[in-house]
Write a protein that holds these residues in place. Sequence first.
Motif, PDB file in Angstrom:
ATOM      1  N   GLY A   1       0.780  -1.235   0.000  1.00 14.10           N
ATOM      2  CA  GLY A   1       0.000   0.000   0.000  1.00 14.10           C
ATOM      3  C   GLY A   1       0.808   1.278   0.000  1.00 14.10           C
ATOM      4  O   GLY A   1       0.512   2.206  -0.739  1.00 14.10           O
ATOM      5  N   GLY A   2       1.836   1.372   0.845  1.00 17.97           N
ATOM      6  CA  GLY A   2       2.594   2.609   0.981  1.00 17.97           C
ATOM      7  C   GLY A   2       3.955   2.531   0.316  1.00 17.97           C
ATOM      8  O   GLY A   2       4.512   1.455   0.149  1.00 17.97           O
ATOM      9  N   GLN A   3       4.468   3.703  -0.063  1.00 20.99           N
ATOM     10  CA  GLN A   3       5.779   3.755  -0.696  1.00 20.99           C
ATOM     11  C   GLN A   3       6.855   3.180   0.222  1.00 20.99           C
ATOM     12  O   GLN A   3       6.824   3.373   1.425  1.00 20.99           O
TER      13      GLN A   3
ATOM     14  N   ALA B   1      11.257  10.250   2.081  1.00 17.95           N
ATOM     15  CA  ALA B   1      10.545  11.350   2.745  1.00 17.95           C
ATOM     16  C   ALA B   1       9.585  10.782   3.784  1.00 17.95           C
ATOM     17  O   ALA B   1       8.834   9.854   3.504  1.00 17.95           O
ATOM     18  N   ARG B   2       9.601  11.362   4.954  1.00 17.95           N
ATOM     19  CA  ARG B   2       8.710  10.917   6.035  1.00 17.95           C
ATOM     20  C   ARG B   2       7.387  11.661   5.944  1.00 17.95           C
ATOM     21  O   ARG B   2       7.096  12.553   6.736  1.00 17.95           O
ATOM     22  N   VAL B   3       6.607  11.261   4.942  1.00 16.66           N
ATOM     23  CA  VAL B   3       5.308  11.887   4.689  1.00 16.66           C
ATOM     24  C   VAL B   3       4.285  10.792   4.423  1.00 16.66           C
ATOM     25  O   VAL B   3       4.628   9.688   4.008  1.00 16.66           O
ATOM     26  N   ALA B   4       3.032  11.113   4.670  1.00 14.71           N
ATOM     27  CA  ALA B   4       1.911  10.226   4.356  1.00 14.71           C
ATOM     28  C   ALA B   4       2.146   8.811   4.883  1.00 14.71           C
ATOM     29  O   ALA B   4       2.855   8.610   5.867  1.00 14.71           O
ATOM     30  N   GLU B   5       1.541   7.838   4.222  1.00 10.80           N
ATOM     31  CA  GLU B   5       1.684   6.429   4.613  1.00 10.80           C
ATOM     32  C   GLU B   5       2.878   5.853   3.869  1.00 10.80           C
ATOM     33  O   GLU B   5       2.739   5.148   2.878  1.00 10.80           O
ATOM     34  N   ASN B   6       4.042   6.154   4.373  1.00 11.66           N
ATOM     35  CA  ASN B   6       5.296   5.847   3.707  1.00 11.66           C
ATOM     36  C   ASN B   6       6.180   5.050   4.676  1.00 11.66           C
ATOM     37  O   ASN B   6       6.220   5.364   5.863  1.00 11.66           O
ATOM     38  N   PHE B   7       6.885   4.068   4.166  1.00  8.76           N
ATOM     39  CA  PHE B   7       7.738   3.252   5.024  1.00  8.76           C
ATOM     40  C   PHE B   7       8.866   4.046   5.662  1.00  8.76           C
ATOM     41  O   PHE B   7       9.461   3.600   6.640  1.00  8.76           O
ATOM     42  N   ALA B   8       9.184   5.233   5.133  1.00  5.27           N
ATOM     43  CA  ALA B   8      10.215   6.067   5.762  1.00  5.27           C
ATOM     44  C   ALA B   8       9.803   6.467   7.177  1.00  5.27           C
ATOM     45  O   ALA B   8      10.661   6.778   8.010  1.00  5.27           O
ATOM     46  N   ASN B   9       8.511   6.429   7.470  1.00  7.46           N
ATOM     47  CA  ASN B   9       8.038   6.701   8.829  1.00  7.46           C
ATOM     48  C   ASN B   9       8.426   5.583   9.790  1.00  7.46           C
ATOM     49  O   ASN B   9       8.313   5.736  10.999  1.00  7.46           O
ATOM     50  N   TYR B  10       8.860   4.468   9.248  1.00  5.95           N
ATOM     51  CA  TYR B  10       9.313   3.311  10.029  1.00  5.95           C
ATOM     52  C   TYR B  10      10.737   3.001   9.571  1.00  5.95           C
ATOM     53  O   TYR B  10      10.998   1.956   8.974  1.00  5.95           O
ATOM     54  N   ALA B  11      11.631   3.940   9.827  1.00  2.00           N
ATOM     55  CA  ALA B  11      12.986   3.907   9.262  1.00  2.00           C
ATOM     56  C   ALA B  11      13.727   2.608   9.589  1.00  2.00           C
ATOM     57  O   ALA B  11      14.392   2.043   8.713  1.00  2.00           O
ATOM     58  N   LYS B  12      13.631   2.136  10.816  1.00  5.76           N
ATOM     59  CA  LYS B  12      14.345   0.916  11.210  1.00  5.76           C
ATOM     60  C   LYS B  12      13.828  -0.286  10.413  1.00  5.76           C
ATOM     61  O   LYS B  12      14.614  -1.061   9.873  1.00  5.76           O
TER      62      LYS B  12
ATOM     63  N   THR C   1       3.286   0.342  -5.552  1.00  2.00           N
ATOM     64  CA  THR C   1       2.627   1.004  -4.431  1.00  2.00           C
ATOM     65  C   THR C   1       1.566   1.981  -4.938  1.00  2.00           C
ATOM     66  O   THR C   1       1.449   2.229  -6.128  1.00  2.00           O
ATOM     67  N   GLY C   2       0.808   2.533  -4.014  1.00  2.00           N
ATOM     68  CA  GLY C   2      -0.237   3.475  -4.392  1.00  2.00           C
ATOM     69  C   GLY C   2      -0.616   4.364  -3.235  1.00  2.00           C
ATOM     70  O   GLY C   2       0.190   4.623  -2.341  1.00  2.00           O
ATOM     71  N   ASP C   3      -1.841   4.834  -3.250  1.00  2.00           N
ATOM     72  CA  ASP C   3      -2.448   5.619  -2.184  1.00  2.00           C
ATOM     73  C   ASP C   3      -1.771   6.961  -1.928  1.00  2.00           C
ATOM     74  O   ASP C   3      -1.873   7.519  -0.854  1.00  2.00           O
ATOM     75  N   ARG C   4      -1.092   7.506  -2.924  1.00  2.01           N
ATOM     76  CA  ARG C   4      -0.521   8.851  -2.767  1.00  2.01           C
ATOM     77  C   ARG C   4      -1.257   9.863  -3.642  1.00  2.01           C
ATOM     78  O   ARG C   4      -0.959  11.030  -3.634  1.00  2.01           O
ATOM     79  N   HIS C   5      -2.168   9.396  -4.458  1.00  3.81           N
ATOM     80  CA  HIS C   5      -2.997  10.248  -5.314  1.00  3.81           C
ATOM     81  C   HIS C   5      -2.183  10.998  -6.364  1.00  3.81           C
ATOM     82  O   HIS C   5      -2.560  12.067  -6.817  1.00  3.81           O
TER      83      HIS C   5
ATOM     84  N   ASP D   1       7.133  19.481  -1.575  1.00 10.87           N
ATOM     85  CA  ASP D   1       8.539  19.694  -1.916  1.00 10.87           C
ATOM     86  C   ASP D   1       9.453  18.649  -1.288  1.00 10.87           C
ATOM     87  O   ASP D   1      10.429  18.225  -1.898  1.00 10.87           O
ATOM     88  N   GLU D   2       9.144  18.216  -0.057  1.00  9.87           N
ATOM     89  CA  GLU D   2       9.974  17.197   0.594  1.00  9.87           C
ATOM     90  C   GLU D   2       9.991  15.908  -0.228  1.00  9.87           C
ATOM     91  O   GLU D   2      11.029  15.271  -0.375  1.00  9.87           O
ATOM     92  N   ASP D   3       8.841  15.536  -0.775  1.00 10.91           N
ATOM     93  CA  ASP D   3       8.766  14.365  -1.658  1.00 10.91           C
ATOM     94  C   ASP D   3       9.626  14.551  -2.897  1.00 10.91           C
ATOM     95  O   ASP D   3      10.388  13.672  -3.286  1.00 10.91           O
ATOM     96  N   LEU D   4       9.472  15.678  -3.541  1.00 13.29           N
ATOM     97  CA  LEU D   4      10.082  15.899  -4.853  1.00 13.29           C
ATOM     98  C   LEU D   4      11.576  16.181  -4.794  1.00 13.29           C
ATOM     99  O   LEU D   4      12.267  16.055  -5.807  1.00 13.29           O
ATOM    100  N   ARG D   5      12.100  16.544  -3.635  1.00 15.14           N
ATOM    101  CA  ARG D   5      13.546  16.804  -3.489  1.00 15.14           C
ATOM    102  C   ARG D   5      14.362  15.539  -3.240  1.00 15.14           C
ATOM    103  O   ARG D   5      15.584  15.601  -3.150  1.00 15.14           O
TER     104      ARG D   5
END
Length: 135
Positions: A4-6, A11-22, A43-47, A79-83
Amino acid sequence: MVIGGQVINPARVAENFANYAKEREQLIQAITQARIPGVLFLTGDRHHTILHQLDRSGTYPLYDLTVSPLTSGTARPGDEDLRQPTVVNGTLVTDHNFAILDVTGPLKDRVLSIKIFDANGTQRWTRDIRATDLR
Protein backbone atom coordinates in the motif's frame (compact mmCIF):
# COMPACT_ATOMS: atom_id res chain seq x y z
CA MET A 1 6.04 -6.78 -4.25
CA VAL A 2 2.66 -5.06 -4.11
CA ILE A 3 2.19 -2.95 -1.00
CA GLY A 4 0.00 0.00 0.00
CA GLY A 5 2.59 2.61 0.98
CA GLN A 6 5.78 3.76 -0.70
CA VAL A 7 8.93 1.90 0.35
CA ILE A 8 11.81 3.56 -1.50
CA ASN A 9 10.85 7.23 -1.06
CA PRO A 10 12.87 8.40 1.98
CA ALA A 11 10.55 11.35 2.75
CA ARG A 12 8.71 10.92 6.03
CA VAL A 13 5.31 11.89 4.69
CA ALA A 14 1.91 10.23 4.36
CA GLU A 15 1.68 6.43 4.61
CA ASN A 16 5.30 5.85 3.71
CA PHE A 17 7.74 3.25 5.02
CA ALA A 18 10.22 6.07 5.76
CA ASN A 19 8.04 6.70 8.83
CA TYR A 20 9.31 3.31 10.03
CA ALA A 21 12.99 3.91 9.26
CA LYS A 22 14.34 0.92 11.21
CA GLU A 23 11.93 -1.56 9.61
CA ARG A 24 12.47 -0.02 6.16
CA GLU A 25 16.22 -0.42 6.50
CA GLN A 26 15.80 -4.00 7.76
CA LEU A 27 13.68 -4.84 4.71
CA ILE A 28 16.21 -3.36 2.27
CA GLN A 29 19.10 -5.10 4.07
CA ALA A 30 17.26 -8.44 4.02
CA ILE A 31 16.73 -8.17 0.25
CA THR A 32 20.41 -7.33 -0.20
CA GLN A 33 21.81 -9.96 2.17
CA ALA A 34 19.61 -12.74 0.81
CA ARG A 35 20.56 -11.68 -2.73
CA ILE A 36 16.92 -11.72 -3.81
CA PRO A 37 16.82 -10.76 -7.48
CA GLY A 38 14.11 -8.85 -9.28
CA VAL A 39 12.49 -6.91 -6.44
CA LEU A 40 10.31 -4.04 -7.60
CA PHE A 41 7.72 -2.39 -5.37
CA LEU A 42 4.26 -1.53 -6.73
CA THR A 43 2.63 1.00 -4.43
CA GLY A 44 -0.24 3.47 -4.39
CA ASP A 45 -2.45 5.62 -2.18
CA ARG A 46 -0.52 8.85 -2.77
CA HIS A 47 -3.00 10.25 -5.31
CA HIS A 48 -0.26 10.81 -7.87
CA THR A 49 2.03 8.61 -9.96
CA ILE A 50 5.81 8.61 -9.67
CA LEU A 51 8.78 6.25 -10.01
CA HIS A 52 11.50 6.10 -7.36
CA GLN A 53 14.87 4.38 -7.82
CA LEU A 54 17.24 3.53 -4.97
CA ASP A 55 20.76 2.83 -6.18
CA ARG A 56 22.60 0.38 -3.93
CA SER A 57 26.33 -0.23 -3.90
CA GLY A 58 27.39 -3.62 -5.24
CA THR A 59 23.92 -4.72 -6.33
CA TYR A 60 20.97 -3.72 -8.49
CA PRO A 61 18.76 -0.66 -7.87
CA LEU A 62 15.38 -1.02 -6.19
CA TYR A 63 12.39 0.59 -7.89
CA ASP A 64 9.12 1.77 -6.37
CA LEU A 65 6.35 2.48 -8.86
CA THR A 66 3.53 4.45 -7.24
CA VAL A 67 0.37 4.59 -9.37
CA SER A 68 -2.79 6.42 -8.32
CA PRO A 69 -5.48 7.63 -8.76
CA LEU A 70 -7.80 6.75 -11.59
CA THR A 71 -11.07 7.76 -9.93
CA SER A 72 -10.41 9.40 -6.52
CA GLY A 73 -9.09 12.90 -5.87
CA THR A 74 -5.62 13.87 -7.05
CA ALA A 75 -2.78 15.38 -5.01
CA ARG A 76 0.56 16.94 -5.86
CA PRO A 77 3.42 15.70 -3.68
CA GLY A 78 5.07 18.28 -1.46
CA ASP A 79 8.54 19.69 -1.92
CA GLU A 80 9.97 17.20 0.59
CA ASP A 81 8.77 14.37 -1.66
CA LEU A 82 10.08 15.90 -4.85
CA ARG A 83 13.55 16.80 -3.49
CA GLN A 84 14.42 13.17 -2.80
CA PRO A 85 17.37 11.72 -4.74
CA THR A 86 15.30 8.63 -5.51
CA VAL A 87 12.81 10.47 -7.76
CA VAL A 88 13.13 9.44 -11.40
CA ASN A 89 12.78 12.66 -13.40
CA GLY A 90 9.86 12.89 -15.78
CA THR A 91 7.67 10.33 -14.00
CA LEU A 92 5.41 12.54 -11.87
CA VAL A 93 1.76 12.58 -12.99
CA THR A 94 -0.66 14.52 -10.80
CA ASP A 95 -3.91 14.12 -12.70
CA HIS A 96 -6.10 11.01 -13.00
CA ASN A 97 -4.07 8.18 -14.50
CA PHE A 98 -3.46 4.45 -14.71
CA ALA A 99 -0.64 2.06 -15.60
CA ILE A 100 -0.29 -0.86 -17.95
CA LEU A 101 2.55 -3.24 -17.12
CA ASP A 102 3.74 -5.71 -19.76
CA VAL A 103 6.33 -8.42 -19.27
CA THR A 104 7.86 -9.58 -22.54
CA GLY A 105 10.98 -11.22 -23.93
CA PRO A 106 12.72 -14.55 -23.67
CA LEU A 107 12.85 -16.34 -20.32
CA LYS A 108 16.42 -15.23 -19.51
CA ASP A 109 15.96 -11.65 -20.70
CA ARG A 110 12.49 -10.46 -19.64
CA VAL A 111 11.58 -6.77 -19.89
CA LEU A 112 9.01 -4.99 -17.73
CA SER A 113 7.44 -2.20 -19.73
CA ILE A 114 5.72 0.46 -17.61
CA LYS A 115 3.27 2.68 -19.45
CA ILE A 116 1.39 5.46 -17.69
CA PHE A 117 -1.77 6.89 -19.27
CA ASP A 118 -4.01 9.76 -18.28
CA ALA A 119 -7.75 9.22 -17.83
CA ASN A 120 -8.30 9.97 -21.55
CA GLY A 121 -5.93 7.18 -22.57
CA THR A 122 -3.07 9.47 -23.62
CA GLN A 123 0.32 7.96 -22.80
CA ARG A 124 2.20 10.20 -20.33
CA TRP A 125 5.44 8.26 -19.98
CA THR A 126 7.00 4.85 -20.44
CA ARG A 127 10.02 3.06 -18.99
CA ASP A 128 11.50 -0.37 -19.61
CA ILE A 129 13.25 -2.26 -16.83
CA ARG A 130 15.17 -5.38 -17.84
CA ALA A 131 15.27 -8.39 -15.55
CA THR A 132 19.03 -8.52 -16.14
CA ASP A 133 19.27 -5.06 -14.53
CA LEU A 134 17.60 -6.40 -11.37
CA ARG A 135 20.21 -9.04 -10.49
